[in-house]
Design an enzyme around this catalytic site. Structure first.
Site, PDB file in Angstrom:
ATOM      1  N   CYS A  14      47.478  11.358   5.343  1.00  0.00           N
ATOM      2  CA  CYS A  14      47.029   9.531   5.260  1.00  0.00           C
ATOM      3  C   CYS A  14      47.655   8.329   5.423  1.00  0.00           C
ATOM      4  CB  CYS A  14      48.221   9.665   3.518  1.00  0.00           C
ATOM      5  SG  CYS A  14      47.610  10.978   2.133  1.00  0.00           S
ATOM      6  N   HIS A 153      49.034   2.991  -1.886  1.00  0.00           N
ATOM      7  CA  HIS A 153      49.007   3.455  -1.119  1.00  0.00           C
ATOM      8  C   HIS A 153      47.862   4.092  -2.473  1.00  0.00           C
ATOM      9  CE1 HIS A 153      48.055   7.714   0.819  1.00  0.00           C
ATOM     10  NE2 HIS A 153      49.050   8.299  -0.318  1.00  0.00           N
ATOM     11  N   HIS A 190      39.125   8.270  -1.616  1.00  0.00           N
ATOM     12  CA  HIS A 190      40.860   8.625  -1.070  1.00  0.00           C
ATOM     13  C   HIS A 190      39.931   8.908   1.051  1.00  0.00           C
ATOM     14  CE1 HIS A 190      44.367   9.743   1.100  1.00  0.00           C
ATOM     15  NE2 HIS A 190      45.631  10.045   0.312  1.00  0.00           N
TER      16      HIS A 190
END
Length: 232
Positions: A14, A153, A190
């Site tokens: 990520c 996030h 995501h």
């Protein structure tokens, strides 16, 4: 394009896009190049998705995919996966001014820390994220009161959202109550390797246009996530 400077490609899940950006900023500041093309991309592969499924971090209780990811909601169950990419041109400020470039934003500072805990799990008592925020603010020359918006996030997992909200409150203290925090994964899914650069692009455009991106699907805010999540 006759790009002769250093070339980097980081594969750090990520954080890949943001680490690429910090690497480019450092290369420019160190004089290794004057400009850089920086970005990241993600495409879903079934094997990749299966790994997240085995980790039990994919949302499982929504028939409508657009409502599956519910960051900071009491009933959140994980995220959906998304695909995308974003690219930036970074350059020295004097060069951008000389050529009359449209400047969207300035990178004031950044930092990288590891929590040194577990390959996928998060340490609920960890000070790493709090320290990361504080160091980034210090390097940027900004007090907490100067921050209006945080792109979280915000994966929609029980563990991440609680830790992130708690760390922001600890790092910002009394200034937390005037900061908007939102999670665009509620709308995009995501994007894993692409998430850092795509979400920075969204944040930059939000600065340009004077709006705060919302957190979609937030109908029952988790009382333990004590931040303004810009619901819906």
């Amino acid at each position: 394009y006759q790009l002769y400077g250093p070339r980097f490609s980081h594969s750090t899940a990520c954080s890949s896009g943001l680490i690429d950006i910090l690497a480019a900023v450092r290369a420019i500041r160190d004089g290794r190049c004057d400009r850089a093309l920086v970005g990241s991309a993600e495409a879903i592969h079934p094997l990749f998705a299966a790994g997240f499924h085995r980790m039990r971090v994919l949302a499982f209780d929504a028939d409508d995919p657009t409502r599956a990811c519910r960051p900071f909601d009491r009933n959140r169950s994980g995220f959906g996966m998304g695909e995308g990419a974003a690219m930036f041109v970074f350059e020295r400020l004097d060069l951008a001014l000389d050529r009359g470039a449209k400047i969207y934003a300035e990178i004031l500072g950044g930092h990288i820390l590891a929590c040194a805990y577990h390959v996928t799990g998060l340490d609920a008592e960890s000070d790493a994220l709090v320290e990361l925020i504080r160091i980034t603010l210090k390097r940027s020359g900004l007090p907490p009161e100067a921050i209006d918006y945080i792109n979280a996030h915000g994966t929609g997992t029980q563990q991440n959202d609680l830790l992130e909200a708690s760390s922001i409150r600890r790092a910002f203290g009394a200034a937390t109550d005037r900061v908007c925090v939102s999670a665009v994964k509620s709308m995009l899914g995501h994007l894993v390797n692409a998430s850092g650069s795509v979400e920075l692009a969204i944040t930059t455009l939000a600065l340009r246009d004077g709006f705060v991106p919302p957190t979609r699907n937030l109908s029952d805010p988790d009382p333990e996530c004590r931040i303004d999540c810009v619901p819906n």
